[in-house]
Design an enzyme around this catalytic site. Structure first.
Site, PDB file in Angstrom:
ATOM      1  N   GLU A 104      54.373  34.073  50.794  1.00 43.45           N
ATOM      2  CA  GLU A 104      54.488  35.504  51.137  1.00 43.45           C
ATOM      3  C   GLU A 104      53.882  36.369  50.031  1.00 43.45           C
ATOM      4  O   GLU A 104      53.209  37.365  50.292  1.00 43.45           O
ATOM      5  CB  GLU A 104      55.956  35.865  51.374  1.00 43.45           C
ATOM      6  N   GLU A 124      60.895  28.118  55.561  1.00 44.05           N
ATOM      7  CA  GLU A 124      62.257  28.661  55.513  1.00 44.05           C
ATOM      8  C   GLU A 124      63.127  28.139  56.652  1.00 44.05           C
ATOM      9  O   GLU A 124      64.330  27.923  56.500  1.00 44.05           O
ATOM     10  CB  GLU A 124      62.214  30.196  55.578  1.00 44.05           C
TER      11      GLU A 124
END
Ligand code: 3H9
Length: 725
Positions: A104, A124
């Protein structure tokens, strides 16, 4: 220092430094805010490169901090917003891994340069959450919805070359990544960065997008059963299509919070750390295998080319360990060779798909009938069928033919390692390696230590497990080790339920709805009912024929359910026979269908034994099957066969289809409450005193007596409590 900054000409190189994996804990986040702030302000800096120390960009947010308030003081997405808004170009230099928050961060940079050996991804979902620092919003804007869904919902680690094809990274380099990133940064100084700010772009869409996303939800529900995170990921990606970036980010955050409330992230993160903490066992001498360097395994041999042997050969060749594969007769060798070559071809195709050059070679496999050819291998894995005499014969030969320091492993699912070691000239180098079928696919490896197994042997087998990409769990030597030992009481309960009025479909459905990959009866059909039947006969249990003077449903003084034996006596061995607890389209068929014959058979059985069927109650199914597993788990801990509850959980999550989002069977017990488990076991045992496996374990009673401490404290309690037993 959590992050450092140096100047290379006009380029500031900011380096994340938080060993071992540069996790983005709060100290790193604070350091990044400071370093970026200063680099942006510094007029001598014209561009910025973001990199990670020690060959890794970053493995993402520090998972350990999720349970504390540390992360809340600073938001990773705020840092990303600052980076993206920078008027000076920012280039990510990706070495090793850029995962989760790490990717990210890189997506917020204007350009990304990756080393050819690196992997990127947003995994995740595997720890029960969704990318929550803009990943679900930026990635679809970069690579489109279908590709982003594939990466995010499956939590895939994408190799650099594939990342380049997908457009996640801009360049892949072989040499020094930071230097390449500096070069690129200098090239783009002064260029227009607007299009490089992903949050300002639109997600490519089309009129069928909503239907596509609806289908993705349905598919994920089927594939991941009750896991919530994959669905939340799709919802967040849907928001990226429908809403402007800042709304999407809000949705991402809300979904993150709601996932947290399900308890699944906590369970999956417990499972994540458990996998990295298993087998921390102390030798009676006080030594620990983790402190001993493993010996290199440069070459290996596998004995026996049945299903297990073929999978093991493939696993070794895949990680570049040359193998000698041995069979005892020419015909079996030829059959095995053909099968192994087929598996290796498929592996090679997979490697090419992953972006490795065509012609990329797996390690060589040599086929032989001659034990003398094993004289120089570092390690042997014997994988013949479960027969003690045959295994001993082979180990005697290995003692003669292998070099004195070669490790000798036996792939057994429950035979006595000490007995096998006793026939060799090197019991300290003998160890059990219990692979799960198919061995080239299943992640679990039970590493079984014998009484004389040395710490170096353990360390070498555990390290080999890791090299093979397995989760290796060290366990003690007892009949059936950990996984299969627990299975006994679980399957007994499932069988007793049939006697008492339930049907295989009801029991399977309840356990599958709970999250198991497969209910016990479908599992027995898949594994083959004859395997257990033969072993029961070997133990002197006489099938359905009742010994004179014995009650019909008892053997050797204990409750015994003859139903599986009765099926085997009729040739109903499961899938391989086309019928077992279910019927299949043909022998070897896979699709289980209800069989009316079984219904009649069970009713007749109950009539014969004058059993009045009880009303169906899914809670009873769950309690009896799960608590039987848990109770045996406590016994395994008492016996010191597993070092802690995490070991049992890792085994069940990775080898027996337990739903990982529930943490594991022992973790499940801790969430249900030990007192509740104890009460229920006490009740069932009172109803059936001839079922010893439901007699509550001492350790469970003791843990309840000391107030039912949290699971992370059980390990320390086990030692103190067991010593007092
Ligand atoms: C995230 O990023 C959320 C964001 O979207 C934003 C939220 C706001 N944190 O596996 P290894 C430890 S969530 C803390 O044995 P390998 C690990 O426990 C994160 N610790 O090595 C072990 O500790 P120890 C998304 C971590 O080479 C040590 O590092 N990212 C983390 O086989 C070595 O690990 C992921 O889910 C972490 N993030 O594999 C990636 N990662 O030595 C999770 C590792 O004390 N990590 N540790 O036992 C991995 O997949 C593997 O660890 C990795 C290295 C591939 C990185």
């Amino acid at each position: 220092m959590a992050a450092t900054r140096r100047l290379s000409h006009t380029v500031a190189v900011i380096t994340i430094n938080n060993p071992p994996v540069n996790a983005l804990g709060s100290s790193v986040c604070h350091a990044l805010v400071k370093e970026f702030g200063e680099a942006i302000k510094d007029s001598s800096v014209k561009a910025i490169v973001l990199s990670g120390a020690n060959g890794k960009f970053s493995a993402g947010a520090d998972i350990r901090e999720f349970s504390t308030s540390a992360l809340k003081t600073i938001s990773l997405e705020d840092i990303n917003a600052t980076i993206e808004a920078s008027r000076k170009p920012v280039v990510a230099a990706i070495d090793g891994v850029a995962l989760g928050g790490g990717l990210e961060l890189a997506l917020a940079c204007h350009y990304r340069v990756a080393n050819a050996q690196s992997r990127v991804g947003l995994p995740e979902v595997l720890i029960g959450i969704l990318p929550a620092a803009g990943g679900t919003q930026r990635l679809p804007r970069l690579i489109g919805v279908p590709a982003a869904l594939d990466v995010i919902v499956r939590g895939r680690h994408v190799p650099a070359t594939e990342a380049l094809q997908l457009g996640i990274v801009d360049e892949v380099v072989q040499g020094n990544t930071v230097n390449a990133a500096i070069q690129l940064a200098r090239k783009v100084i002064g260029t227009d960065l607007d299009k490089r700010r992903l949050s300002t772009n639109h997600v490519p869409s089309n009129p069928n997008m909503e239907i596509f996303l609806d289908n993705a939800v349905e598919k994920a529900k089927k594939q991941f059963r009750r896991a919530q995170a994959p669905i939340a990921c799709i919802q967040a990606i849907r928001a990226s299509v429908q809403k402007p970036y800042h709304h999407g980010i809000k949705k991402e955050r809300e979904l993150f919070q709601s996932l947290w409330a399900t308890g699944q992230p906590q369970a999956l993160q417990y499972a994540f750390f458990s996998e990295r903490n298993v087998g921390k066992w102390t030798h009676p001498s006080g030594g620990r295998w983790e402190t001993i360097a493993p010996k290199p395994v440069r070459t290996a041999a596998v004995i026996g080319l049945g299903t297990m042997g073929r999978g093991i050969v493939t696993s070794l060749a895949r990680v570049n360990i040359p193998v000698i594969a041995l069979e005892q007769d020419a015909q079996q060798l030829e059959i095995g060779k053909k099968a192994v070559n087929g598996l290796l071809e498929r592996e090679a195709e997979k490697l090419i798909k992953q972006g490795l050059a065509p012609g990329t070679k797996l390690a060589s496999v040599r086929f032989t009938l001659d034990f003398a050819e094993l004289s120089d291998v570092d390690l042997v894995i014997e994988a013949v069928y479960e027969n003690m005499e045959l295994k001993k014969q082979i180990f005697r030969k290995l003692s003669t033919f292998c070099k004195p320091d070669a490790f000798l492993c036996t792939n057994t699912s429950g035979l006595d390692i000490d007995e096998i070691a006793s026939v060799t000239n090197r019991p300290h180098l003998v160890i059990g390696t219990h692979f799960f079928s198919p061995a080239n696919i299943m992640r679990l490896l039970e590493v079984v230590r014998g009484h004389q197994t040395s710490l170096t042997t353990i360390s070498t087998a555990m390290s080999l497990g890791k090299t093979l990409g397995k989760v290796a769990v060290l366990v003690g030597n007892c009949p059936l080790f950990v996984g299969n030992r627990l299975l006994g009481p679980y399957l007994d309960q499932a069988n007793y339920l049939l006697e008492e009025g339930y049907y295989p479909e009801e029991v399977d459905k309840t356990l599958e709805d709970f999250g198991f990959a497969m209910g016990p009866f479908r599992m027995m059909d898949l594994a083959g009912l004859d395997v257990g039947w033969r072993s029961r006969m070997e133990k002197g249990l006489t099938g359905s024929k009742v010994p004179p003077g014995t009650p019909a449903r008892q053997r050797q003084g204990y409750r015994y359910c003859p139903l599986p034996d009765m099926l085997c006596e009729m040739g109903r061995f499961g899938q391989k026979a086309g019928k077992g607890w279910y019927q299949y389209e043909k022998p070897g068929g896979r699709i289980a269908q209800s069989d009316p014959w079984i219904k009649d058979f069970l009713q007749e059985y109950r009539n014969t034994h004058q059993i009045k069927p009880k009303p169906a109650n899914p809670e009873v199914i769950l309690e009896r099957c799960l608590y039987a597993l848990i109770n045996e788990g406590f016994r395994v801990l008492e016996d010191g066969i597993a070092s802690g509850p995490e070991d049992i959980d890792v085994i069940y999550n990775n080898g027996y289809g337990f739903p990982k989002y529930r943490g594991g069977i022992m973790y499940h017990a801790s969430t249900v409450g030990l007192a509740k488990v104890l009460d229920a076991l006490g009740k069932y045992h009172k109803e059936n005193p001839d079922v010893p496996s439901m007699n509550p374990a001492f350790l469970l009673k003791k843990l309840v007596a000391v107030g039912g401490p949290p699971i992370k404290e059980w390990k320390t309690q086990v030692g103190t409590l067991v010593n007092k037993l």
